[in-house]
Design a protein around this motif. Structure first.
Motif, PDB file in Angstrom:
ATOM      1  N   ALA A 147      -0.065   8.152  -4.475  1.00 29.11           N
ATOM      2  CA  ALA A 147       0.089   9.317  -5.352  1.00 29.11           C
ATOM      3  C   ALA A 147       0.367  10.577  -4.545  1.00 29.11           C
ATOM      4  N   GLU A 148      -0.293  10.714  -3.401  1.00 35.60           N
ATOM      5  CA  GLU A 148      -0.046  11.876  -2.538  1.00 35.60           C
ATOM      6  C   GLU A 148       1.385  11.858  -2.012  1.00 35.60           C
ATOM      7  N   ALA A 149       1.868  10.682  -1.624  1.00 34.30           N
ATOM      8  CA  ALA A 149       3.249  10.581  -1.122  1.00 34.30           C
ATOM      9  C   ALA A 149       4.254  10.950  -2.202  1.00 34.30           C
ATOM     10  N   LEU A 150       4.027  10.469  -3.416  1.00 30.60           N
ATOM     11  CA  LEU A 150       4.935  10.787  -4.513  1.00 30.60           C
ATOM     12  C   LEU A 150       4.918  12.286  -4.809  1.00 30.60           C
ATOM     13  N   ALA A 151       3.748  12.890  -4.735  1.00 23.10           N
ATOM     14  CA  ALA A 151       3.639  14.331  -4.974  1.00 23.10           C
ATOM     15  C   ALA A 151       4.373  15.130  -3.908  1.00 23.10           C
ATOM     16  N   ARG A 152       4.552  14.536  -2.722  1.00 22.43           N
ATOM     17  CA  ARG A 152       5.253  15.199  -1.624  1.00 22.43           C
ATOM     18  C   ARG A 152       6.737  14.839  -1.579  1.00 22.43           C
ATOM     19  N   GLY A 153       7.211  14.171  -2.625  1.00 22.05           N
ATOM     20  CA  GLY A 153       8.644  13.911  -2.735  1.00 22.05           C
ATOM     21  C   GLY A 153       9.113  12.546  -2.287  1.00 22.05           C
ATOM     22  N   ALA A 154       8.211  11.581  -2.157  1.00 18.70           N
ATOM     23  CA  ALA A 154       8.614  10.247  -1.711  1.00 18.70           C
ATOM     24  C   ALA A 154       9.568   9.590  -2.709  1.00 18.70           C
ATOM     25  N   THR A 155      10.652   9.034  -2.195  1.00 14.57           N
ATOM     26  CA  THR A 155      11.561   8.208  -2.996  1.00 14.57           C
ATOM     27  C   THR A 155      11.556   6.760  -2.521  1.00 14.57           C
ATOM     28  N   LYS A 156      11.011   6.542  -1.322  1.00 11.53           N
ATOM     29  CA  LYS A 156      10.878   5.183  -0.778  1.00 11.53           C
ATOM     30  C   LYS A 156       9.517   5.072  -0.119  1.00 11.53           C
ATOM     31  N   LEU A 157       8.833   3.954  -0.370  1.00 10.25           N
ATOM     32  CA  LEU A 157       7.515   3.709   0.196  1.00 10.25           C
ATOM     33  C   LEU A 157       7.508   2.420   0.996  1.00 10.25           C
ATOM     34  N   VAL A 158       6.950   2.472   2.185  1.00  9.44           N
ATOM     35  CA  VAL A 158       6.673   1.268   2.974  1.00  9.44           C
ATOM     36  C   VAL A 158       5.155   1.103   2.971  1.00  9.44           C
ATOM     37  N   LEU A 159       4.677   0.092   2.274  1.00  7.20           N
ATOM     38  CA  LEU A 159       3.240  -0.152   2.173  1.00  7.20           C
ATOM     39  C   LEU A 159       2.837  -1.099   3.293  1.00  7.20           C
ATOM     40  N   ALA A 160       2.392  -0.543   4.407  1.00  8.21           N
ATOM     41  CA  ALA A 160       2.084  -1.317   5.610  1.00  8.21           C
ATOM     42  C   ALA A 160       0.620  -1.726   5.592  1.00  8.21           C
ATOM     43  N   GLY A 161       0.385  -3.041   5.688  1.00  5.61           N
ATOM     44  CA  GLY A 161      -0.974  -3.561   5.551  1.00  5.61           C
ATOM     45  C   GLY A 161      -1.309  -3.880   4.116  1.00  5.61           C
ATOM     46  N   ALA A 162      -0.266  -4.221   3.327  1.00  5.23           N
ATOM     47  CA  ALA A 162      -0.445  -4.446   1.890  1.00  5.23           C
ATOM     48  C   ALA A 162      -1.036  -5.811   1.558  1.00  5.23           C
ATOM     49  N   PHE A 163      -1.003  -6.753   2.519  1.00  7.34           N
ATOM     50  CA  PHE A 163      -1.491  -8.113   2.253  1.00  7.34           C
ATOM     51  C   PHE A 163      -2.752  -8.390   3.061  1.00  7.34           C
ATOM     52  N   GLY A 164      -3.439  -9.468   2.698  1.00  9.49           N
ATOM     53  CA  GLY A 164      -4.550  -9.946   3.510  1.00  9.49           C
ATOM     54  C   GLY A 164      -5.721  -8.986   3.545  1.00  9.49           C
ATOM     55  N   GLY A 165      -6.482  -9.074   4.617  1.00 12.08           N
ATOM     56  CA  GLY A 165      -7.697  -8.271   4.707  1.00 12.08           C
ATOM     57  C   GLY A 165      -8.826  -8.907   3.921  1.00 12.08           C
ATOM     58  N   LYS A 166      -9.893  -8.134   3.717  1.00 13.35           N
ATOM     59  CA  LYS A 166     -11.099  -8.658   3.080  1.00 13.35           C
ATOM     60  C   LYS A 166     -11.049  -8.618   1.557  1.00 13.35           C
ATOM     61  N   ARG A 167     -10.094  -7.879   0.968  1.00 11.30           N
ATOM     62  CA  ARG A 167     -10.100  -7.659  -0.474  1.00 11.30           C
ATOM     63  C   ARG A 167      -8.844  -8.230  -1.121  1.00 11.30           C
ATOM     64  N   ALA A 168      -8.972  -9.449  -1.699  1.00 10.36           N
ATOM     65  CA  ALA A 168      -7.841 -10.063  -2.399  1.00 10.36           C
ATOM     66  C   ALA A 168      -7.453  -9.243  -3.623  1.00 10.36           C
ATOM     67  N   ASP A 169      -8.431  -8.569  -4.250  1.00 10.94           N
ATOM     68  CA  ASP A 169      -8.109  -7.763  -5.424  1.00 10.94           C
ATOM     69  C   ASP A 169      -7.207  -6.589  -5.055  1.00 10.94           C
ATOM     70  N   HIS A 170      -7.437  -5.987  -3.874  1.00  5.07           N
ATOM     71  CA  HIS A 170      -6.580  -4.900  -3.435  1.00  5.07           C
ATOM     72  C   HIS A 170      -5.170  -5.416  -3.124  1.00  5.07           C
ATOM     73  N   ALA A 171      -5.081  -6.596  -2.512  1.00  2.00           N
ATOM     74  CA  ALA A 171      -3.759  -7.167  -2.228  1.00  2.00           C
ATOM     75  C   ALA A 171      -2.987  -7.414  -3.520  1.00  2.00           C
ATOM     76  N   PHE A 172      -3.661  -7.942  -4.529  1.00  2.38           N
ATOM     77  CA  PHE A 172      -2.991  -8.163  -5.815  1.00  2.38           C
ATOM     78  C   PHE A 172      -2.543  -6.849  -6.416  1.00  2.38           C
ATOM     79  N   LEU A 173      -3.409  -5.839  -6.339  1.00  2.00           N
ATOM     80  CA  LEU A 173      -3.035  -4.531  -6.874  1.00  2.00           C
ATOM     81  C   LEU A 173      -1.765  -4.020  -6.214  1.00  2.00           C
ATOM     82  N   HIS A 174      -1.656  -4.150  -4.888  1.00  2.00           N
ATOM     83  CA  HIS A 174      -0.464  -3.653  -4.194  1.00  2.00           C
ATOM     84  C   HIS A 174       0.792  -4.361  -4.686  1.00  2.00           C
ATOM     85  N   LEU A 175       0.702  -5.664  -4.940  1.00  2.00           N
ATOM     86  CA  LEU A 175       1.849  -6.409  -5.462  1.00  2.00           C
ATOM     87  C   LEU A 175       2.244  -5.889  -6.839  1.00  2.00           C
ATOM     88  N   ALA A 176       1.269  -5.797  -7.728  1.00  2.00           N
ATOM     89  CA  ALA A 176       1.560  -5.364  -9.096  1.00  2.00           C
ATOM     90  C   ALA A 176       1.994  -3.906  -9.139  1.00  2.00           C
TER      91      ALA A 176
END
Length: 215
Positions: free
Chosen positions: A84-113
């Motif tokens: 949301a902060e990136a979009l407020a600063r004018g983002a038109t393209k996002l690279v979500l680095a670290g979007a998969f894996g880690g300890k929280r499968a729910d967060h990974a699913f959220l990033h996909l959706a």
């Protein structure tokens, strides 16, 4: 500059391909995601979150990054707040680095959706762990990809899919219907120039890119 890299808390490895994808971008870290900054040679302009998972022994320059602190009991994840902060600063393209894996499968699913929702609203989105990457696939927009032959990929449906066409693959598809939850589009391989088109539905390409020759 419309490209922002969002540093998330999932697994991340540095590759030449990832370096090219984030080159010249602005950077925002989401809580524990700041731990990836040193590995990638990045200095975030902002660090957001509830700061409940700050990496230990953080270098002084990263610890001094401007912070935007939120309460632990909130309606958005740290990652969504950073986006949301990136979009407020004018983002038109996002690279979500670290979007998969880690300890929280729910967060990974959220990033996909969430990436599919963002793409539907007009923002270009790439999800990556360095080892694998995801790109939303929307109806009415043909997408082509630069993956080398042999690259493993899947098309993940977030709804029933209609008119799905996949060319440049070991197992091509021509305007097929795919029921939500079907495994039909799991584990394909690139063979040529991969192109994907969709008539109805929402989906995401998930690929494990082979290293590509340096141009």
């Amino acid at each position: 500059m419309g490209t922002f890299t969002i540093l998330l808390g999932g697994d991340l490895v540095r590759t030449p391909r990832l370096d090219r994808q984030i080159e010249g971008s602005r950077v925002i870290a989401a809580d524990a995601g700041i731990g990836h900054a040193r590995m990638l040679g990045l200095m975030p302009e902002l660090w957001v979150g509830d700061f409940d998972s700050v990496p230990p022994n953080l270098p002084e320059d990263l610890a001094a990054v401007p912070q935007k602190i939120f309460p632990a009991e909130k309606d958005m994840t740290d990652g969504e707040l950073a986006i949301a902060e990136a979009l407020a600063r004018g983002a038109t393209k996002l690279v979500l680095a670290g979007a998969f894996g880690g300890k929280r499968a729910d967060h990974a699913f959220l990033h996909l959706a969430l990436s599919v929702r963002l793409a539907d609203a007009g923002t270009t989105v790439l999800l990556t762990s360095g080892a694998q990457e995801g790109v939303p696939v929307l109806p009415g927009k043909k997408a082509d990809f630069d993956y080398a032959d042999g690259t493993l990929f899947s098309v993940l449906g977030f709804s029933d899919l209609a008119g799905l066409t996949v060319s440049g693959a070991k197992w091509p598809l021509d305007r097929v219907e795919v029921a939500f939850g079907s495994s039909l589009t799991i584990s394909n391989e690139v063979k040529g120039r991969l192109e994907i088109a969709l008539e109805r539905g929402r989906a995401l390409l998930l690929a494990h890119p082979y290293p590509l020759p340096e141009s």
